[in-house]
Design a protein around this motif. Sequence first.
Motif, PDB file in Angstrom:
ATOM      1  N   ARG A   1      -8.266   3.671  -4.476  1.00 55.54           N
ATOM      2  CA  ARG A   1      -8.058   4.481  -3.286  1.00 55.54           C
ATOM      3  C   ARG A   1      -8.793   3.852  -2.106  1.00 55.54           C
ATOM      4  NH1 ARG A   1      -9.010  10.708  -4.236  1.00 55.54           N
ATOM      5  NH2 ARG A   1     -11.029   9.933  -4.969  1.00 55.54           N
ATOM      6  N   LEU A   2      -8.122   3.807  -0.948  1.00 56.91           N
ATOM      7  CA  LEU A   2      -8.672   3.291   0.301  1.00 56.91           C
ATOM      8  C   LEU A   2      -8.540   4.364   1.364  1.00 56.91           C
ATOM      9  CD1 LEU A   2      -6.685  -0.090   0.359  1.00 56.91           C
ATOM     10  CD2 LEU A   2      -8.900   0.290  -0.731  1.00 56.91           C
ATOM     11  N   TRP A   3      -9.588   4.554   2.177  1.00 60.26           N
ATOM     12  CA  TRP A   3      -9.458   5.561   3.239  1.00 60.26           C
ATOM     13  C   TRP A   3     -10.471   5.298   4.333  1.00 60.26           C
ATOM     14  CZ3 TRP A   3     -11.974   6.254  -1.302  1.00 60.26           C
ATOM     15  CH2 TRP A   3     -13.195   6.940  -1.330  1.00 60.26           C
ATOM     16  N   ARG A   4     -10.381   6.050   5.446  1.00 64.36           N
ATOM     17  CA  ARG A   4     -11.273   5.848   6.585  1.00 64.36           C
ATOM     18  C   ARG A   4     -11.702   7.172   7.200  1.00 64.36           C
ATOM     19  NH1 ARG A   4      -9.643   2.010  10.367  1.00 64.36           N
ATOM     20  NH2 ARG A   4      -7.838   1.286   9.171  1.00 64.36           N
ATOM     21  N   TYR A   5     -12.912   7.129   7.818  1.00 60.14           N
ATOM     22  CA  TYR A   5     -13.428   8.230   8.627  1.00 60.14           C
ATOM     23  C   TYR A   5     -13.787   7.688  10.007  1.00 60.14           C
ATOM     24  CZ  TYR A   5     -14.427  10.286   4.004  1.00 60.14           C
ATOM     25  OH  TYR A   5     -14.344  10.742   2.714  1.00 60.14           O
ATOM     26  N   SER A   6     -13.536   8.477  11.058  1.00 61.85           N
ATOM     27  CA  SER A   6     -13.958   8.086  12.403  1.00 61.85           C
ATOM     28  C   SER A   6     -15.438   8.368  12.597  1.00 61.85           C
ATOM     29  CB  SER A   6     -13.161   8.868  13.459  1.00 61.85           C
ATOM     30  OG  SER A   6     -11.822   8.459  13.488  1.00 61.85           O
ATOM     31  N   PHE A   7     -16.101   7.501  13.366  1.00 55.99           N
ATOM     32  CA  PHE A   7     -17.466   7.771  13.781  1.00 55.99           C
ATOM     33  C   PHE A   7     -17.465   8.686  15.002  1.00 55.99           C
ATOM     34  CE2 PHE A   7     -18.547   4.051  11.214  1.00 55.99           C
ATOM     35  CZ  PHE A   7     -19.731   4.474  10.633  1.00 55.99           C
TER      36      PHE A   7
ATOM     37  N   ASP B   1      -9.060  10.089   8.226  1.00 56.26           N
ATOM     38  CA  ASP B   1      -7.993   9.854   9.190  1.00 56.26           C
ATOM     39  C   ASP B   1      -6.778   9.179   8.565  1.00 56.26           C
ATOM     40  OD1 ASP B   1      -9.643  10.782  11.316  1.00 56.26           O
ATOM     41  OD2 ASP B   1     -10.630   8.843  11.362  1.00 56.26           O
ATOM     42  N   GLU B   2      -6.982   8.495   7.446  1.00 55.60           N
ATOM     43  CA  GLU B   2      -5.921   7.677   6.859  1.00 55.60           C
ATOM     44  C   GLU B   2      -6.322   7.348   5.431  1.00 55.60           C
ATOM     45  OE1 GLU B   2      -3.636   3.665   8.366  1.00 55.60           O
ATOM     46  OE2 GLU B   2      -5.823   3.676   8.441  1.00 55.60           O
ATOM     47  N   ALA B   3      -5.362   7.349   4.520  1.00 61.21           N
ATOM     48  CA  ALA B   3      -5.683   7.048   3.124  1.00 61.21           C
ATOM     49  C   ALA B   3      -4.499   6.367   2.458  1.00 61.21           C
ATOM     50  CB  ALA B   3      -6.053   8.323   2.373  1.00 61.21           C
ATOM     51  N   TYR B   4      -4.811   5.480   1.499  1.00 62.54           N
ATOM     52  CA  TYR B   4      -3.791   4.742   0.761  1.00 62.54           C
ATOM     53  C   TYR B   4      -4.179   4.650  -0.710  1.00 62.54           C
ATOM     54  CZ  TYR B   4      -2.261   2.961   5.321  1.00 62.54           C
ATOM     55  OH  TYR B   4      -1.811   2.835   6.619  1.00 62.54           O
TER      56      TYR B   4
ATOM     57  N   LEU C   1       0.835  -1.193   0.000  1.00 63.69           N
ATOM     58  CA  LEU C   1       0.000   0.000   0.000  1.00 63.69           C
ATOM     59  C   LEU C   1       0.873   1.248   0.000  1.00 63.69           C
ATOM     60  CD1 LEU C   1      -2.682  -0.902   2.719  1.00 63.69           C
ATOM     61  CD2 LEU C   1      -2.988  -0.922   0.232  1.00 63.69           C
ATOM     62  N   LYS C   2       0.427   2.278  -0.677  1.00 64.77           N
ATOM     63  CA  LYS C   2       1.129   3.550  -0.699  1.00 64.77           C
ATOM     64  C   LYS C   2       0.345   4.568   0.118  1.00 64.77           C
ATOM     65  CE  LYS C   2       2.397   7.412  -3.687  1.00 64.77           C
ATOM     66  NZ  LYS C   2       2.273   7.995  -5.046  1.00 64.77           N
ATOM     67  N   PRO C   3       0.895   5.017   1.272  1.00 63.96           N
ATOM     68  CA  PRO C   3       0.178   6.015   2.073  1.00 63.96           C
ATOM     69  C   PRO C   3       0.007   7.324   1.294  1.00 63.96           C
ATOM     70  CG  PRO C   3       1.955   5.007   3.335  1.00 63.96           C
ATOM     71  CD  PRO C   3       2.161   4.589   1.909  1.00 63.96           C
ATOM     72  N   LEU C   4      -1.172   7.910   1.412  1.00 63.08           N
ATOM     73  CA  LEU C   4      -1.453   9.221   0.830  1.00 63.08           C
ATOM     74  C   LEU C   4      -1.423  10.221   1.972  1.00 63.08           C
ATOM     75  CD1 LEU C   4      -4.438   8.239  -1.509  1.00 63.08           C
ATOM     76  CD2 LEU C   4      -1.985   8.235  -2.025  1.00 63.08           C
TER      77      LEU C   4
END
Length: 445
Positions: free
Chosen positions: A319-325, A346-349, A48-51
């Motif tokens: 693209r992969l990423w996340r959001y906090s609840f 919060d984080e993306a790849y 994975l490549k961090p964005l």
Amino acid sequence: MKQRGRHRRRRRGRALRAVLAGAGLALTAAATMISTSQATVADDPGALKPLTSSAELDRLRLTEQPVPQRSLDRLAAAMGRPVGVGTVLSGADRSLRDADECSAHEKKALPVEPAATRAYCWDPADSATRRWRPESVTTSGDAEDNGRWGAHRVILSGWTHDTDDGRGLARVAFVNADDPGHLTYTWALLAVPVDGGRDFRGLVSRVSGMVWYRDKLLVTTSGGERDALYVYDLRRIHRATVDGQEVGRVPGGWSAHGYRWVLPAVASYRPADGNCVRAAGADLSALPCPDGLSLDRSSAPASLIASQAAPTDGGRHTRLWRYSFSRDPLRSGLLATDSGGTAASDEAYGTKAEDVRGVLSHRPGPSTEPDWYLGRPADEGTHGTLWRQDERGAKAAECGSEDTHRCWGDGTGSLSYWQETGDVWSLSGRMLFALPLSAIERELR
């Protein structure tokens, strides 16, 4: 050493399939015999490549857009008092068939390695239609820590209605999973309030991803919708009063395309910098239009995982990423936002894995980095690939005489981890199935 490792994997696969045969989940010979065209090893997507740049992360911001409370109240006053999930389950009028009652053609879509330990096919009235297609799954294991919603174990499955113009409807199967040997279900139509709550329209979208967290159901949008996600309140389910194919207010009451239940959206999320209009292919410079969703309970707080797939041979990265609840009890099931109502990633790849349909992120330990699991559909035949990927590299299961990586289901279904039971749920073809995450971890380590 590599050759001995392959032999060990093959022995594990044969032993597991033998156990499943005794439980009625044996795959047909057509499923276990991998054709020459399927035996081509899929390209390794690597690490994975961090964005990390602010420009990349800013594109992933979403603005929350609540439906005005006045509109929801007006709709409820006209349609009658909303009900909850328990009431919907009590009216379940269809049954899922256990795997030993499913046809060989249906079971052909199940994973080869690692193999499913539970599998079901839908009522013949639903499995026979080609217009409606199952794409997404979430469970009460996502919704609550104890895996139950009230007194029930529940599975939700999102289906898309295919039309020639790509503007079909979306429905959700509410499955009562209290008795693993006898799953029953019924349908609800996804809708959007219009005209200030005086009417509603159908959600014109594929539901390729959905997540149930607390009392909210978040679904992906596409087609004629311009928002990235829609939000539904599972305490606000309405009864249709007219049995017709129309959607919305009709002479004599309310119609939901022949279904007894309808969910009106209570909010949506739109890219902070514009509308979610899907261009051909995925571009890391484009606005976020998620294709896949899942819940990560191993993060603190729990987080929404999203993926935006790049097409095969498109030369672009998924693209992969996340959001906090949100932790605010007054914002149950909604994303964490700033004072302006904007949710930040919060984080993306980026990943070289193309055409990703199912995505799951899970930390195997409290101090470890998450593993990412990516489901890809088959180029030919019935089986896709499930990759485990992190910042160090990627791994997929091997199966068949040619050690092909095409061992998963058809790869078009989303992934949902039921923490209480340790199972991952997904869809393949017309099959709903589950298997332990531990089995996936062993195979992909």
